[in-house]
Design a protein around this motif. Structure first.
Motif, short mmCIF file in Angstrom:
data_model
loop_
_atom_site.label_atom_id
_atom_site.label_comp_id
_atom_site.label_asym_id
_atom_site.label_seq_id
_atom_site.Cartn_x
_atom_site.Cartn_y
_atom_site.Cartn_z
N LYS A 111 11.81 5.18 -15.49
CA LYS A 111 11.22 5.86 -16.65
C LYS A 111 11.73 7.29 -16.62
N LEU A 112 12.54 7.66 -17.58
CA LEU A 112 13.19 8.96 -17.57
C LEU A 112 12.23 10.06 -17.98
N ILE A 113 12.22 11.15 -17.21
CA ILE A 113 11.35 12.30 -17.46
C ILE A 113 12.24 13.53 -17.66
N ASP A 114 11.86 14.38 -18.62
CA ASP A 114 12.63 15.61 -18.83
C ASP A 114 12.57 16.48 -17.58
N ASN A 115 13.66 17.18 -17.34
CA ASN A 115 13.70 18.07 -16.18
C ASN A 115 12.76 19.26 -16.38
N LEU A 116 12.37 19.88 -15.28
CA LEU A 116 11.46 21.02 -15.32
C LEU A 116 12.25 22.32 -15.44
N PRO A 117 11.61 23.39 -15.90
CA PRO A 117 12.28 24.71 -15.89
C PRO A 117 12.66 25.09 -14.46
N THR A 118 13.69 25.90 -14.35
CA THR A 118 14.21 26.29 -13.03
C THR A 118 13.12 26.86 -12.13
N MET A 119 12.23 27.68 -12.69
CA MET A 119 11.20 28.31 -11.88
C MET A 119 10.28 27.27 -11.24
N GLN A 120 9.95 26.21 -11.97
CA GLN A 120 9.08 25.18 -11.41
C GLN A 120 9.79 24.37 -10.33
N LEU A 121 11.08 24.15 -10.50
CA LEU A 121 11.85 23.47 -9.47
C LEU A 121 11.92 24.32 -8.20
N LEU A 122 12.11 25.63 -8.38
CA LEU A 122 12.13 26.53 -7.22
C LEU A 122 10.78 26.56 -6.52
N ASP A 123 9.70 26.48 -7.30
CA ASP A 123 8.36 26.46 -6.70
C ASP A 123 8.16 25.22 -5.83
N MET A 124 8.77 24.10 -6.24
CA MET A 124 8.71 22.90 -5.40
C MET A 124 9.37 23.17 -4.04
N GLU A 125 10.52 23.82 -4.08
CA GLU A 125 11.21 24.17 -2.82
C GLU A 125 10.32 25.07 -1.96
#
Length: 374
Positions: free
Chosen positions: A186-200
Protein backbone atom coordinates in the motif's frame (compact mmCIF):
# COMPACT_ATOMS: atom_id res chain seq x y z
CA UNK A 1 47.42 9.95 15.93
CA UNK A 2 48.23 12.99 13.82
CA UNK A 3 49.85 10.79 11.16
CA UNK A 4 46.76 8.53 10.97
CA UNK A 5 44.45 11.53 10.76
CA UNK A 6 46.48 13.03 7.93
CA UNK A 7 47.04 9.87 5.87
CA UNK A 8 43.92 7.80 6.66
CA UNK A 9 41.27 10.38 7.63
CA UNK A 10 38.24 8.18 6.88
CA UNK A 11 39.57 5.23 8.88
CA UNK A 12 40.72 7.53 11.69
CA UNK A 13 37.28 9.16 12.03
CA UNK A 14 35.48 5.81 11.69
CA UNK A 15 37.48 4.56 14.69
CA UNK A 16 36.57 7.67 16.69
CA UNK A 17 32.91 7.28 15.80
CA UNK A 18 32.97 3.62 16.83
CA UNK A 19 34.34 4.66 20.23
CA UNK A 20 31.28 6.94 20.58
CA UNK A 21 28.77 4.57 18.95
CA UNK A 22 26.39 4.59 21.92
CA UNK A 23 27.02 8.24 22.90
CA UNK A 24 24.51 10.81 21.69
CA UNK A 25 26.91 13.52 22.88
CA UNK A 26 30.02 12.40 21.02
CA UNK A 27 28.50 11.23 17.73
CA UNK A 28 27.29 14.62 16.40
CA UNK A 29 30.69 16.20 17.04
CA UNK A 30 32.67 13.50 15.24
CA UNK A 31 30.19 13.27 12.36
CA UNK A 32 30.53 16.99 11.72
CA UNK A 33 34.30 16.83 12.23
CA UNK A 34 34.56 14.08 9.60
CA UNK A 35 32.52 16.13 7.15
CA UNK A 36 34.70 19.18 7.79
CA UNK A 37 37.67 17.00 6.84
CA UNK A 38 35.93 16.13 3.57
CA UNK A 39 34.91 12.60 4.63
CA UNK A 40 31.21 11.90 3.98
CA UNK A 41 29.22 10.05 6.67
CA UNK A 42 26.29 8.01 5.35
CA UNK A 43 23.19 6.82 7.16
CA UNK A 44 22.72 3.10 7.99
CA UNK A 45 22.31 0.81 4.98
CA UNK A 46 21.56 -2.93 5.26
CA UNK A 47 23.75 -3.54 2.21
CA UNK A 48 26.71 -1.38 3.22
CA UNK A 49 26.77 -1.05 7.02
CA UNK A 50 28.94 -3.17 9.28
CA UNK A 51 28.18 -3.73 12.96
CA UNK A 52 30.42 -0.75 13.78
CA UNK A 53 31.39 2.30 11.70
CA UNK A 54 33.22 1.23 8.58
CA UNK A 55 34.74 2.85 5.48
CA UNK A 56 33.21 1.88 2.13
CA UNK A 57 34.63 3.48 -1.03
CA UNK A 58 36.10 6.35 0.98
CA UNK A 59 32.83 7.05 2.80
CA UNK A 60 32.07 6.31 6.45
CA UNK A 61 28.91 4.22 6.81
CA UNK A 62 26.95 4.27 10.07
CA UNK A 63 27.32 1.07 12.13
CA UNK A 64 24.14 -0.92 12.79
CA UNK A 65 25.07 -1.31 16.46
CA UNK A 66 24.57 2.44 16.91
CA UNK A 67 20.83 2.23 16.19
CA UNK A 68 18.67 2.22 19.31
CA UNK A 69 16.59 -0.95 19.59
CA UNK A 70 18.82 -2.94 17.24
CA UNK A 71 21.12 -4.93 19.50
CA UNK A 72 24.60 -6.15 18.67
CA UNK A 73 23.53 -9.75 17.99
CA UNK A 74 20.86 -8.68 15.50
CA UNK A 75 23.30 -6.30 13.79
CA UNK A 76 25.91 -9.05 13.50
CA UNK A 77 23.34 -11.48 12.10
CA UNK A 78 22.29 -9.03 9.36
CA UNK A 79 25.90 -8.43 8.31
CA UNK A 80 26.80 -12.15 8.42
CA UNK A 81 23.82 -13.14 6.26
CA UNK A 82 24.75 -10.49 3.68
CA UNK A 83 28.39 -11.56 3.61
CA UNK A 84 27.47 -15.23 3.17
CA UNK A 85 24.60 -14.93 0.66
CA UNK A 86 25.00 -11.57 -1.04
CA UNK A 87 23.27 -8.18 -0.86
CA UNK A 88 19.61 -7.93 0.06
CA UNK A 89 17.74 -7.49 -3.22
CA UNK A 90 14.56 -5.99 -1.78
CA UNK A 91 12.74 -5.35 1.48
CA UNK A 92 10.85 -8.64 1.07
CA UNK A 93 14.11 -10.46 0.39
CA UNK A 94 15.49 -9.04 3.62
CA UNK A 95 12.39 -10.16 5.59
CA UNK A 96 12.68 -13.68 4.15
CA UNK A 97 16.36 -14.07 4.86
CA UNK A 98 16.52 -12.63 8.38
CA UNK A 99 13.40 -14.63 9.24
CA UNK A 100 15.60 -17.73 9.05
CA UNK A 101 17.91 -16.41 11.77
CA UNK A 102 16.91 -17.38 15.30
CA UNK A 103 18.38 -17.97 18.75
CA UNK A 104 17.22 -19.65 21.94
CA UNK A 105 16.30 -17.60 24.98
CA UNK A 106 17.11 -18.47 28.60
CA UNK A 107 14.15 -20.86 28.72
CA UNK A 108 15.29 -22.71 25.63
CA UNK A 109 12.57 -21.26 23.40
CA UNK A 110 13.51 -20.31 19.87
CA UNK A 111 12.97 -16.68 18.89
CA UNK A 112 13.68 -14.55 15.85
CA UNK A 113 16.96 -12.69 16.26
CA UNK A 114 16.05 -9.76 14.00
CA UNK A 115 12.63 -8.89 15.43
CA UNK A 116 9.96 -6.40 14.38
CA UNK A 117 11.46 -3.64 16.52
CA UNK A 118 14.83 -4.06 14.83
CA UNK A 119 13.22 -3.92 11.37
CA UNK A 120 11.22 -0.82 12.35
CA UNK A 121 14.28 1.14 13.47
CA UNK A 122 16.13 0.09 10.32
CA UNK A 123 13.32 1.60 8.27
CA UNK A 124 13.24 4.78 10.33
CA UNK A 125 16.97 5.37 9.97
CA UNK A 126 16.88 4.93 6.18
CA UNK A 127 18.64 1.56 6.08
CA UNK A 128 16.34 0.46 3.21
CA UNK A 129 16.41 3.74 1.26
CA UNK A 130 18.66 2.27 -1.44
CA UNK A 131 17.45 -1.33 -1.35
CA UNK A 132 15.58 -2.71 -4.38
CA UNK A 133 16.32 0.13 -6.78
CA UNK A 134 17.91 -2.21 -9.32
CA UNK A 135 14.77 -4.35 -9.60
CA UNK A 136 12.17 -1.59 -9.23
CA UNK A 137 11.18 -2.58 -5.69
CA UNK A 138 12.35 0.42 -3.72
CA UNK A 139 9.88 2.04 -1.32
CA UNK A 140 9.98 5.11 0.91
CA UNK A 141 10.05 4.91 4.69
CA UNK A 142 6.34 5.65 5.35
CA UNK A 143 5.35 2.91 2.87
CA UNK A 144 7.64 0.36 4.51
CA UNK A 145 6.42 1.28 8.01
CA UNK A 146 2.77 1.02 6.96
CA UNK A 147 3.31 -2.40 5.32
CA UNK A 148 5.88 -3.92 7.68
CA UNK A 149 3.50 -6.01 9.81
CA UNK A 150 1.61 -7.38 6.80
CA UNK A 151 4.87 -8.10 4.95
CA UNK A 152 6.27 -10.07 7.88
CA UNK A 153 3.02 -12.05 8.23
CA UNK A 154 2.95 -12.68 4.47
CA UNK A 155 6.48 -14.10 4.48
CA UNK A 156 5.80 -16.14 7.62
CA UNK A 157 2.75 -17.77 6.00
CA UNK A 158 4.71 -18.73 2.87
CA UNK A 159 7.59 -20.09 4.92
CA UNK A 160 5.18 -22.12 7.03
CA UNK A 161 3.56 -23.58 3.90
CA UNK A 162 6.99 -24.49 2.55
CA UNK A 163 7.95 -26.14 5.80
CA UNK A 164 4.79 -28.24 5.95
CA UNK A 165 4.86 -29.22 2.30
CA UNK A 166 8.55 -29.87 1.70
CA UNK A 167 10.30 -30.13 5.03
CA UNK A 168 12.89 -27.58 3.84
CA UNK A 169 12.10 -24.20 5.31
CA UNK A 170 14.09 -21.95 2.97
CA UNK A 171 15.91 -24.05 0.42
CA UNK A 172 13.54 -23.57 -2.54
CA UNK A 173 12.30 -20.09 -1.76
CA UNK A 174 14.14 -17.67 -4.08
CA UNK A 175 13.86 -13.88 -4.16
CA UNK A 176 11.83 -14.22 -7.34
CA UNK A 177 9.26 -16.52 -5.69
CA UNK A 178 5.68 -15.42 -4.93
CA UNK A 179 7.12 -13.77 -1.83
CA UNK A 180 8.33 -10.81 -3.88
CA UNK A 181 5.76 -10.79 -6.66
CA UNK A 182 2.41 -11.38 -4.93
CA UNK A 183 2.69 -9.07 -1.94
CA UNK A 184 1.13 -5.73 -2.79
CA UNK A 185 2.48 -2.69 -0.97
CA UNK A 186 0.00 0.00 0.00
CA UNK A 187 1.83 3.08 -1.23
CA UNK A 188 2.11 6.03 1.16
CA UNK A 189 3.30 9.54 0.29
CA UNK A 190 6.74 10.38 1.57
CA UNK A 191 7.13 12.64 4.61
CA UNK A 192 8.72 16.11 4.64
CA UNK A 193 12.49 16.04 5.13
CA UNK A 194 12.22 17.38 8.68
CA UNK A 195 9.98 14.50 9.77
CA UNK A 196 12.32 11.96 8.21
CA UNK A 197 15.24 13.55 10.05
CA UNK A 198 13.24 13.39 13.30
CA UNK A 199 12.92 9.63 12.79
CA UNK A 200 16.71 9.41 12.60
CA UNK A 201 17.05 11.51 15.73
CA UNK A 202 14.62 9.23 17.56
CA UNK A 203 16.50 6.03 16.64
CA UNK A 204 20.11 7.20 16.52
CA UNK A 205 20.21 10.19 18.84
CA UNK A 206 21.58 12.53 16.18
CA UNK A 207 21.04 13.50 12.55
CA UNK A 208 23.02 11.65 9.87
CA UNK A 209 21.55 11.89 6.37
CA UNK A 210 21.01 15.62 6.82
CA UNK A 211 20.51 18.28 9.47
CA UNK A 212 17.77 20.88 10.08
CA UNK A 213 20.49 23.54 10.09
CA UNK A 214 21.92 22.63 6.69
CA UNK A 215 20.23 25.68 5.12
CA UNK A 216 22.01 27.93 7.64
CA UNK A 217 25.56 26.63 7.22
CA UNK A 218 26.87 29.82 5.58
CA UNK A 219 25.44 31.95 8.36
CA UNK A 220 26.85 29.60 10.99
CA UNK A 221 30.32 29.67 9.46
CA UNK A 222 30.49 33.44 9.08
CA UNK A 223 28.24 35.03 11.70
CA UNK A 224 27.76 32.62 14.62
CA UNK A 225 30.27 33.12 17.43
CA UNK A 226 29.00 30.67 20.07
CA UNK A 227 28.68 26.92 19.49
CA UNK A 228 28.46 23.83 21.64
CA UNK A 229 32.13 23.25 20.84
CA UNK A 230 33.40 26.56 22.24
CA UNK A 231 31.00 27.42 25.08
CA UNK A 232 33.31 25.87 27.69
CA UNK A 233 36.12 28.19 26.60
CA UNK A 234 33.76 31.18 26.56
CA UNK A 235 32.58 30.27 30.07
CA UNK A 236 36.15 30.10 31.35
CA UNK A 237 36.87 33.53 29.90
CA UNK A 238 33.69 34.93 31.46
CA UNK A 239 34.53 33.48 34.88
CA UNK A 240 38.08 34.85 34.75
CA UNK A 241 36.86 38.31 33.75
CA UNK A 242 34.33 38.48 36.59
CA UNK A 243 36.88 37.27 39.13
CA UNK A 244 39.27 39.97 37.92
CA UNK A 245 36.59 42.65 38.29
CA UNK A 246 35.63 41.38 41.73
CA UNK A 247 39.25 41.48 42.87
CA UNK A 248 39.59 45.05 41.60
CA UNK A 249 36.60 46.19 43.67
CA UNK A 250 34.18 46.72 40.77
CA UNK A 251 30.54 47.39 41.58
CA UNK A 252 27.99 44.55 41.44
CA UNK A 253 26.26 45.85 38.32
CA UNK A 254 29.60 46.10 36.53
CA UNK A 255 30.38 42.50 37.32
CA UNK A 256 26.90 41.35 36.33
CA UNK A 257 27.04 43.12 32.96
CA UNK A 258 30.60 42.11 32.18
CA UNK A 259 31.45 39.73 29.37
CA UNK A 260 31.25 39.76 25.60
CA UNK A 261 28.14 39.20 23.54
CA UNK A 262 27.76 36.14 21.33
CA UNK A 263 25.51 35.00 18.50
CA UNK A 264 24.22 31.41 18.58
CA UNK A 265 21.94 29.65 16.11
CA UNK A 266 20.19 26.32 16.49
CA UNK A 267 17.00 24.40 17.14
CA UNK A 268 15.21 24.96 20.44
CA UNK A 269 14.71 21.68 22.33
CA UNK A 270 13.31 20.81 25.78
CA UNK A 271 11.83 24.27 26.35
CA UNK A 272 10.75 24.59 29.98
CA UNK A 273 8.94 27.52 31.63
CA UNK A 274 9.00 28.13 35.39
CA UNK A 275 8.00 30.91 37.78
CA UNK A 276 10.50 32.67 40.01
CA UNK A 277 10.08 32.27 43.75
CA UNK A 278 10.58 35.94 44.61
CA UNK A 279 8.33 37.77 42.13
CA UNK A 280 6.36 34.87 40.62
CA UNK A 281 7.53 35.88 37.13
CA UNK A 282 7.88 33.53 34.19
CA UNK A 283 11.33 32.64 32.93
CA UNK A 284 12.47 29.79 30.69
CA UNK A 285 15.23 27.31 29.97
CA UNK A 286 15.99 25.27 26.86
CA UNK A 287 18.69 23.47 24.94
CA UNK A 288 19.80 25.05 21.69
CA UNK A 289 20.79 22.18 19.39
CA UNK A 290 23.49 23.08 16.89
CA UNK A 291 25.24 20.78 14.42
CA UNK A 292 27.83 19.47 16.88
CA UNK A 293 25.81 19.30 20.10
CA UNK A 294 23.70 21.51 22.37
CA UNK A 295 23.94 24.64 24.51
CA UNK A 296 22.04 25.23 27.76
CA UNK A 297 20.09 28.49 27.48
CA UNK A 298 18.42 30.76 30.02
CA UNK A 299 15.70 33.37 29.38
CA UNK A 300 15.42 35.69 32.37
CA UNK A 301 11.94 37.15 33.11
CA UNK A 302 12.36 40.50 31.32
CA UNK A 303 13.64 38.75 28.17
CA UNK A 304 11.12 35.91 28.27
CA UNK A 305 8.25 38.37 28.56
CA UNK A 306 9.21 39.73 25.13
CA UNK A 307 10.05 36.42 23.48
CA UNK A 308 7.57 33.88 24.87
CA UNK A 309 5.13 34.29 21.97
CA UNK A 310 7.92 33.92 19.41
CA UNK A 311 9.94 30.94 20.69
CA UNK A 312 8.72 27.35 20.67
CA UNK A 313 10.11 23.83 20.67
CA UNK A 314 11.67 22.53 17.44
CA UNK A 315 11.92 26.01 15.97
CA UNK A 316 15.21 27.29 14.53
CA UNK A 317 16.34 30.61 15.98
CA UNK A 318 19.33 32.91 16.24
CA UNK A 319 19.93 34.50 19.65
CA UNK A 320 22.24 37.13 21.04
CA UNK A 321 23.41 36.95 24.63
CA UNK A 322 26.23 36.33 27.09
CA UNK A 323 27.73 33.22 28.61
CA UNK A 324 27.47 32.69 32.36
CA UNK A 325 30.62 30.87 33.42
CA UNK A 326 29.87 30.92 37.14
CA UNK A 327 27.63 27.85 36.97
CA UNK A 328 28.79 24.24 36.98
CA UNK A 329 27.28 23.84 33.49
CA UNK A 330 27.83 26.96 31.36
CA UNK A 331 24.64 28.69 30.29
CA UNK A 332 23.92 31.06 27.42
CA UNK A 333 21.90 33.93 28.91
CA UNK A 334 19.81 35.23 26.05
CA UNK A 335 19.27 38.96 25.57
CA UNK A 336 17.48 39.11 22.23
CA UNK A 337 16.14 37.20 19.26
CA UNK A 338 18.07 37.90 16.06
CA UNK A 339 16.88 37.71 12.47
CA UNK A 340 18.32 34.49 11.01
CA UNK A 341 17.87 35.89 7.51
CA UNK A 342 19.94 38.91 8.49
CA UNK A 343 22.72 36.58 9.58
CA UNK A 344 22.49 34.81 6.23
CA UNK A 345 22.88 38.13 4.45
CA UNK A 346 25.87 38.94 6.64
CA UNK A 347 27.48 35.68 5.60
CA UNK A 348 27.32 36.64 1.94
CA UNK A 349 29.54 39.66 2.33
CA UNK A 350 32.99 40.27 3.76
CA UNK A 351 34.70 43.17 5.49
CA UNK A 352 38.45 43.73 5.34
CA UNK A 353 39.89 45.74 8.20
CA UNK A 354 43.48 46.87 8.59
CA UNK A 355 44.45 46.60 12.26
CA UNK A 356 46.96 48.93 13.88
CA UNK A 357 50.04 47.22 15.30
CA UNK A 358 49.11 48.26 18.84
CA UNK A 359 46.31 45.64 18.76
CA UNK A 360 48.73 42.83 19.53
CA UNK A 361 46.61 40.66 21.81
CA UNK A 362 43.40 38.73 21.21
CA UNK A 363 41.85 40.54 24.17
CA UNK A 364 42.35 43.85 22.35
CA UNK A 365 40.32 42.57 19.39
CA UNK A 366 37.22 41.49 21.33
CA UNK A 367 35.54 44.97 21.45
CA UNK A 368 35.96 45.30 17.68
CA UNK A 369 34.44 41.86 17.07
CA UNK A 370 31.54 42.60 19.43
CA UNK A 371 30.87 45.87 17.60
CA UNK A 372 30.87 44.20 14.18
CA UNK A 373 28.28 41.63 15.26
CA UNK A 374 26.15 44.00 17.33
Amino acid sequence: TGWLKAHYPAEFMAANLTNEITSTDGLPFYIEEARRMGVPVDAPDVNRSDVIFDVVDGRIVFGLKGIKGMGENAAAAIVKEREQNGPYESFMDFIKRVGAISERDEDGREKTLVNKKAIEVLIKTGAFDNVGKEIGKNYNRPTLLANMEDAIDFVSDILEDKRKGQGDLFGDLSPEDSLSTDFQFKLIDNLPTMQLLDMELECIGCYVSGHPLDDYKKAIQSAVTLKSTNIERAAAEDKAEKERLMASGAKFWQIRNAGRSFIALGMVMDLRVIRTKTKNEEMAFCKLQDIEGSIDCTFFPSVWENLKTQVENNGIYAFKGKVDGTRETPSFCIDSLEDAQKLENMSKSSVHIRIDEKFAKTQDMIPIRDYLFD
